[in-house]
Enzyme design. Structure first.
Site, PDB file in Angstrom:
ATOM      1  N   ASP A 119      53.353  55.193  69.142  1.00  0.00           N
ATOM      2  CA  ASP A 119      53.184  54.335  67.974  1.00  0.00           C
ATOM      3  C   ASP A 119      51.988  54.780  67.153  1.00  0.00           C
ATOM      4  O   ASP A 119      52.036  54.821  65.914  1.00  0.00           O
ATOM      5  CB  ASP A 119      53.026  52.877  68.401  1.00  0.00           C
ATOM      6  CG  ASP A 119      51.932  52.677  69.442  1.00  0.00           C
ATOM      7  OD1 ASP A 119      51.627  53.618  70.206  1.00  0.00           O
ATOM      8  OD2 ASP A 119      51.385  51.563  69.515  1.00  0.00           O
ATOM      9  N   TYR A 158      60.768  70.987  80.112  1.00  0.00           N
ATOM     10  CA  TYR A 158      59.888  71.487  79.063  1.00  0.00           C
ATOM     11  C   TYR A 158      59.115  72.705  79.550  1.00  0.00           C
ATOM     12  O   TYR A 158      58.664  72.760  80.700  1.00  0.00           O
ATOM     13  CB  TYR A 158      58.884  70.413  78.640  1.00  0.00           C
ATOM     14  CG  TYR A 158      59.508  69.176  78.026  1.00  0.00           C
ATOM     15  CD1 TYR A 158      60.813  69.174  77.557  1.00  0.00           C
ATOM     16  CD2 TYR A 158      58.775  68.002  77.909  1.00  0.00           C
ATOM     17  CE1 TYR A 158      61.380  68.050  76.992  1.00  0.00           C
ATOM     18  CE2 TYR A 158      59.335  66.861  77.344  1.00  0.00           C
ATOM     19  CZ  TYR A 158      60.630  66.894  76.895  1.00  0.00           C
ATOM     20  OH  TYR A 158      61.188  65.774  76.342  1.00  0.00           O
ATOM     21  N   GLU A 183      41.836  51.176  68.318  1.00  0.00           N
ATOM     22  CA  GLU A 183      42.304  51.470  66.965  1.00  0.00           C
ATOM     23  C   GLU A 183      41.232  52.100  66.088  1.00  0.00           C
ATOM     24  O   GLU A 183      41.551  52.697  65.054  1.00  0.00           O
ATOM     25  CB  GLU A 183      42.846  50.193  66.320  1.00  0.00           C
ATOM     26  CG  GLU A 183      44.116  49.707  66.989  1.00  0.00           C
ATOM     27  CD  GLU A 183      44.623  48.396  66.424  1.00  0.00           C
ATOM     28  OE1 GLU A 183      45.849  48.159  66.489  1.00  0.00           O
ATOM     29  OE2 GLU A 183      43.804  47.595  65.922  1.00  0.00           O
ATOM     30  N   HIS A 188      55.328  50.794  74.024  1.00  0.00           N
ATOM     31  CA  HIS A 188      54.666  52.049  73.645  1.00  0.00           C
ATOM     32  C   HIS A 188      53.492  52.276  74.594  1.00  0.00           C
ATOM     33  O   HIS A 188      52.329  52.059  74.253  1.00  0.00           O
ATOM     34  CB  HIS A 188      54.197  52.007  72.193  1.00  0.00           C
ATOM     35  CG  HIS A 188      55.218  52.493  71.227  1.00  0.00           C
ATOM     36  ND1 HIS A 188      55.643  53.803  71.192  1.00  0.00           N
ATOM     37  CD2 HIS A 188      55.920  51.854  70.266  1.00  0.00           C
ATOM     38  CE1 HIS A 188      56.546  53.956  70.247  1.00  0.00           C
ATOM     39  NE2 HIS A 188      56.742  52.795  69.665  1.00  0.00           N
TER      40      HIS A 188
END
Length: 429
Positions: free
Chosen positions: A129, A331, A406, A124
């Protein structure tokens, strides 16, 4: 006489945002645990079976109406609030990249998978994630507020944002957001607004936003140059596709520097691969090049496509060679709705505790653009560079050393849930 406070809807929104803040903080530990588990077990685009299973089980435990197997491995869930109101969609992508993760993290990936038939390491390396875990947390928070919630929230957990690992770019097989929409995720639940968030380099917990074009369109470029093969010691008997290709690469640089009106919108033309030849003393017959085209404006996009074809073909012709140019549109530009961006700005400021900034256009591309063409969209960025580290020197997305602080995740989950409740509970002007 009944008096109605003109700010009653706004007060409801602020109180819901306060509840979002408290409840998001209370599940921060779960949020981080989800992210670590998904990080340790990454899956490539269209192979996200374990990830989608975790997501679906969690959404069902919240009592949501869950649909699985959308666009091969996608998950869509609907939360109906107890009160009438509009509908918003929140989107996260789930797929990882064919990148080998270095040693270091106790939850580092050791996963391997197959990418277009070849065994690769998987990581990832773009933060999906984190996106998945943050939207799982936002879903839990919003579900806990169901009795106070006006309207409907749709949760979109999308596969293959980075492209399918089963089918090559440019094939007739669609995936990701295009396939989600084609398979009818908006048929019964049509959103009035759609929101997305992406982790990026930036101060941890800071939200970056931009009205208008925020992420580039992305088109694949292939050029085949054909000459005449012969002896490298007698090049006059050949038509050299290698020197011709070099001249084409140089010529392509003038498209952006001399043909695109850069006061209107930026553009990028990059050649990423050149392949030709078998040994030093042979002039080959062909050379193949591939590249990418990035633009933010449809008119400029079309112009760049035309100019690439003209430059390649005419330079090849001048050398006695030929050039076949193939451009496949990928895209589209991700465009944030101006009105929606302005309306949501106060909610962003509160969610990020005032730590927001206006973003420059980003050269990456995103198939969130598909959703934003179906309903007014807002796509924002969450800074995840740890405190004390210079974001301009940190490893970027797609690097094996990309690192997510985090501590920022609770801000991202809070932001997604806050955008939802603010839109649902605040009356339009």
């Amino acid at each position: 006489m009944l008096l109605v406070c003109p700010h009653a809807g706004k007060a409801d929104s602020v109180s819901l945002e306060a509840a979002v803040r408290d409840r998001t903080a209370s599940i921060e530990g779960k949020l981080i645990a989800w992210r670590r588990d998904i990080h340790q077990h990454p899956e490539l685009g269209d192979q996200e079976t374990r990830t989608s299973g975790i997501v679906a089980d969690h959404l069902r435990s919240l009592g949501l109406d869950v649909r699985t197997g959308v666009a091969r491995t996608g998950v869509v869930a609907v939360l109906k609030g107890a009160k009438p109101g509009p509908t918003v969609a929140l989107r996260a992508d789930m797929d990882a990249l064919p990148v080998k993760e270095p040693e270091g993290l106790p939850f580092a990936s050791r996963a391997k998978s197959r990418y277009l038939g070849k065994e690769v390491d998987v990581m990832h390396a773009c933060g999906h994630d984190a996106h998945t875990a943050m939207l799982m947390a936002a879903a839990e928070v919003l579900a806990s507020l169901k009795d106070q919630l006006p309207g409907t929230v749709q949760f979109i957990f999308q596969p293959a944002e980075e492209g399918s690992s089963l089918h090559p770019p440019g094939s007739d097989q669609i995936s990701g957001a295009k396939l989600m929409v084609k398979e009818g995720i908006f048929a019964d639940t049509r959103p009035d607004a759609v929101f997305g968030l992406h982790v990026m380099l930036g101060k941890s917990g800071e939200i970056a936003y931009r009205p208008g074009a925020v992420l580039a369109s992305s088109d694949n470029l292939e050029i085949k140059v054909t000459g005449k093969q012969g002896h490298g010691g007698m090049p006059w008997q050949t038509i050299d596709p290698i020197t011709t290709s070099a001249q084409i690469v140089n010529g392509l640089q003038t498209i952006v520097s001399r043909k695109v009106d850069l006061t209107t919108s930026p553009a990028v033309v990059t050649i990423g691969t050149i392949n030709g030849g078998t040994r030093a003393n042979i002039v080959p017959e062909t050379v193949a090049m591939t590249g990418t085209i990035r633009t933010y404006d449809e008119a400029i996009r079309d112009q760049v496509h035309r100019d690439i074809t003209t430059v390649a073909e005419k330079i090849a012709e001048s050398a006695g060679a030929s050039a076949e140019v193939s451009i496949s549109r990928g895209y589209d530009t991700t465009v944030n709705n101006d009105e929606l961006t302005g309306r949501m700005l106060p909610a962003l400021e509160r969610a990020a505790d005032g730590r927001i900034r206006r973003s420059l256009p980003v050269g990456a591309s995103e198939d969130f653009s598909v959703y934003a063409s179906e309903a007014p969209g807002l796509f924002v960025f969450l800074g995840v560079t740890p405190d004390g580290q210079d974001p301009t020197k940190a490893a970027p997305n797609h690097s094996p050393n990309f690192f997510v602080d985090e501590a920022a995740l609770v801000v991202g989950a809070r932001t997604m849930a806050s955008l939802a409740v603010n839109y649902l509970a605040s009356p339009t002007k």
